[in-house]
Each structure stands twice: as C-alpha cells, then as structure tokens.
Design a protein around this motif. Structure first.
Motif, short mmCIF file in Angstrom:
data_model
loop_
_atom_site.label_atom_id
_atom_site.label_comp_id
_atom_site.label_asym_id
_atom_site.label_seq_id
_atom_site.Cartn_x
_atom_site.Cartn_y
_atom_site.Cartn_z
N TYR A 41 0.91 -1.26 0.05
CA TYR A 41 0.08 -0.04 -0.15
C TYR A 41 0.88 1.24 0.21
O TYR A 41 2.00 1.23 0.56
CB TYR A 41 -0.86 0.14 1.29
CG TYR A 41 -2.14 -1.03 1.11
CD1 TYR A 41 -1.73 -2.33 1.49
CD2 TYR A 41 -3.09 -0.61 0.91
CE1 TYR A 41 -2.58 -3.19 1.62
CE2 TYR A 41 -4.20 -1.99 1.00
CZ TYR A 41 -3.99 -3.12 1.33
OH TYR A 41 -4.87 -3.77 1.21
N GLN B 221 0.71 5.08 1.32
CA GLN B 221 0.09 5.95 1.98
C GLN B 221 0.79 7.59 1.90
O GLN B 221 2.04 7.68 2.55
CB GLN B 221 0.06 5.84 3.77
CG GLN B 221 -0.73 6.57 4.33
CD GLN B 221 -1.12 6.08 6.00
OE1 GLN B 221 0.00 5.49 6.26
NE2 GLN B 221 -2.08 6.50 6.48
N GLY C 79 -1.38 12.32 5.39
CA GLY C 79 -2.69 12.79 5.46
C GLY C 79 -3.76 12.32 4.73
O GLY C 79 -5.13 12.61 4.88
N GLN C 80 -3.40 11.07 4.23
CA GLN C 80 -4.50 10.15 3.49
C GLN C 80 -4.50 8.73 4.02
O GLN C 80 -3.36 8.47 4.59
CB GLN C 80 -4.09 10.15 1.73
CG GLN C 80 -4.33 11.45 1.14
CD GLN C 80 -5.74 11.99 1.05
OE1 GLN C 80 -6.62 11.38 1.03
NE2 GLN C 80 -5.87 13.59 1.36
N GLY C 81 -5.34 8.26 3.76
CA GLY C 81 -5.52 6.62 4.00
C GLY C 81 -4.50 5.84 2.83
O GLY C 81 -4.27 6.33 1.99
N PRO C 82 -4.16 4.57 3.61
CA PRO C 82 -3.21 3.57 2.38
C PRO C 82 -4.26 3.34 1.20
O PRO C 82 -5.39 3.09 1.22
CB PRO C 82 -3.04 2.28 3.29
CG PRO C 82 -2.98 2.93 4.64
CD PRO C 82 -4.09 4.06 4.80
N PHE D 162 -4.30 0.97 -1.96
CA PHE D 162 -3.75 -0.58 -2.57
C PHE D 162 -2.87 -0.64 -3.86
O PHE D 162 -3.29 -0.01 -4.71
CB PHE D 162 -4.72 -1.29 -2.71
CG PHE D 162 -4.74 -2.94 -3.36
CD1 PHE D 162 -5.02 -3.04 -4.70
CD2 PHE D 162 -3.96 -3.81 -2.39
CE1 PHE D 162 -4.61 -4.32 -5.22
CE2 PHE D 162 -3.97 -5.06 -2.91
CZ PHE D 162 -4.20 -5.24 -4.17
N LEU E 266 4.61 7.05 2.37
CA LEU E 266 4.72 5.71 3.39
C LEU E 266 4.47 4.54 2.51
O LEU E 266 3.39 4.56 2.09
CB LEU E 266 4.36 6.09 4.69
CG LEU E 266 4.51 4.97 5.53
CD1 LEU E 266 5.92 4.98 6.21
CD2 LEU E 266 3.28 5.04 6.95
N LEU F 231 3.61 0.92 2.79
CA LEU F 231 3.18 -0.09 3.66
C LEU F 231 3.18 -1.56 2.97
O LEU F 231 2.67 -1.86 1.76
CB LEU F 231 2.04 0.17 4.25
CG LEU F 231 1.97 1.49 5.13
CD1 LEU F 231 0.60 1.86 5.47
CD2 LEU F 231 2.65 1.38 6.60
N GLY G 182 -10.50 4.62 4.48
CA GLY G 182 -11.03 5.90 4.69
C GLY G 182 -9.60 6.74 4.94
O GLY G 182 -8.43 6.26 4.85
N GLN G 183 -9.83 8.15 4.71
CA GLN G 183 -8.77 9.01 4.74
C GLN G 183 -8.09 9.06 6.36
O GLN G 183 -6.83 9.36 6.28
CB GLN G 183 -9.41 10.47 4.73
CG GLN G 183 -8.21 11.66 4.55
CD GLN G 183 -8.96 12.93 4.21
OE1 GLN G 183 -9.91 13.02 3.79
NE2 GLN G 183 -7.92 14.04 4.06
#
Lengths: 115, 111
Positions: A35, A37, A40-43, A45, A88, A90, B102-103
């Motif tokens: 993933y 990232q 400030g955001q979600g991971p 895919f 980042l 992951l 989500g964020q």
C-alpha cells in the motif's frame, strides 16, 4: 513472534531514480500486499501477491512492480521516480484463507522521499 | 465520489470522554469492516474486525456496523491520552484482494 518487517526504514532518492523496498511477512503468512500512504491520506492498494503470483493490482502506473519469493518475502520496485511518489510504503501480510478475505497485518512502513 | 468517506478531523477531547468515529461507504459489496489505529510515523495496527451488521465489543472499544445505512462507527470509552492517534476505517468485499481505506481521523485525548 516477529511481526511484518520492512527495510529500509527511510529512503531519499532523486527524480528519475529507481527504488527497491523489501518486506518479510509474519511467519506462516503466505500473502503480501503493498500500500502507498501519502501524508494525510489513507493507504492506497498497490499489489497483492500470494504464493509468488500476483492476485490483485491497484490503479498505479507500470513504473510500479513487485514480486514474491519462495520464502514469501516480497519486493516492491518503483522506476523513474516522481516527486509524487514520496509517501509511506506499507507492507501487509495475511494468511489468505479459503474465503478469500483475510485480516491484514501491517509493517512499520518505508518512508520514501523523492527530491 | 470516494468509496469510503471519513471525517479527517482533527478531533480533540478530554481524557475520560467517549469518542465516536465514523465512516460511510458507497459500495454495497463491502462485507468486511476494520478499524486500524496508526501512531505517528508507524504502520496501522488492527483494532477491530467485523463481518456482519451489529456491534462488536473489545475492552474499551466497540465497533458498530449498519449495512442498511452503509455506515460504520468506532466508539472508545474512558479515552486515554495513549489513544491519541489517527484512526483508519477499512473495508473489503468477499474475495477481494484489497482493503479500501478512509482518509483517517486524527484524534487527540487531552489529559
């Protein structure tokens, strides 16, 4: 038991270079997912590998590639780095049960900075 | 429209308060729902994993899923300063190869 391990911890590269990130899954886990990232955001895919075969791919350009080795460890390669690749990265490992949806356990990540 | 929407916060509450974190989603195929906690500069840590609608409790944490409303929540009781982190909801469909996140909501618990 050791969790998911990733190396290196941090990496600084310049635009146009390539990078290889490494991941070792939890012992007994045969599936590895990658993933990205962004701060400030979600991971997001990138890939999933199971038994050395690609099982899924996210919406990333062909500059991103990965592979899984017989010991289930994995590498993520990114070519022709862009500033926007700074993130980042992951790695997550899972058992990948027969039901197909599995609990994913994440490593600490590799922080890539592209200058 | 994003598949999973989560208020990024930041959310700041006093120690001992009850915290409610929420996500909505648009993909009715999602069947598996997770909450991860991520401390600064660390990887996400799995907190809760639920499959069906309803509530699941684990210590001070309760996960709630309402599939009819496409809405999931995480409640933290008796919040502690050590709960200060970013909380990520994640979900996937049957047989899917990926988690959709989500964020993330950045939470601070003030002593």
């Amino acid at each position: 038991d050791a969790g998911v391990t990733q190396s290196p911890t941090h990496l600084i590269k310049t635009r146009g270079q390539h990078v290889t990130l490494r991941c070792s899954p939890i012992s007994g886990h045969k599936s590895v997912s990658w993933y990205q990232q962004v701060l400030g955001q979600g991971p997001q895919f990138i890939f999933q590998y199971y038994e050395k075969e690609e099982r899924g791919r996210g919406n990333f350009p062909d500059r991103f590639s990965a592979r899984q080795f017989p010991n289930y460890s994995s590498e993520l390669n990114v070519n022709a780095l862009l500033l926007g690749d700074s993130a980042l990265y992951l790695c997550a490992s899972s058992l990948l049960t027969a039901g197909g949806t599995d609990t994913q356990y994440f490593g600490p990540g590799t922080r890539l900075t592209v200058l | 429209q994003k598949e999973v929407e989560q208020d990024p916060g930041p959310l700041s509450v006093p120690e001992g308060a009850i915290v409610s974190l929420n996500c909505t989603y648009s993909n009715s195929a999602f069947q598996y729902f997770m909450w991860y906690r991520q401390y600064s500069r660390k990887g996400p840590e799995l907190l809760m994993y639920t499959y069906s609608s309803g509530n699941k409790e684990d210590g001070r944490f309760t996960a709630q899923v309402d599939k009819s409303s496409k809405y999931i929540s995480l409640f933290i009781r008796d919040s502690q300063p050590s709960d200060s982190a970013t909380y990520l909801c994640a979900m996937s469909s049957q047989g899917a190869q990926k988690l959709v996140f989500g964020q993330g909501t950045r939470l601070t618990i003030n002593p």
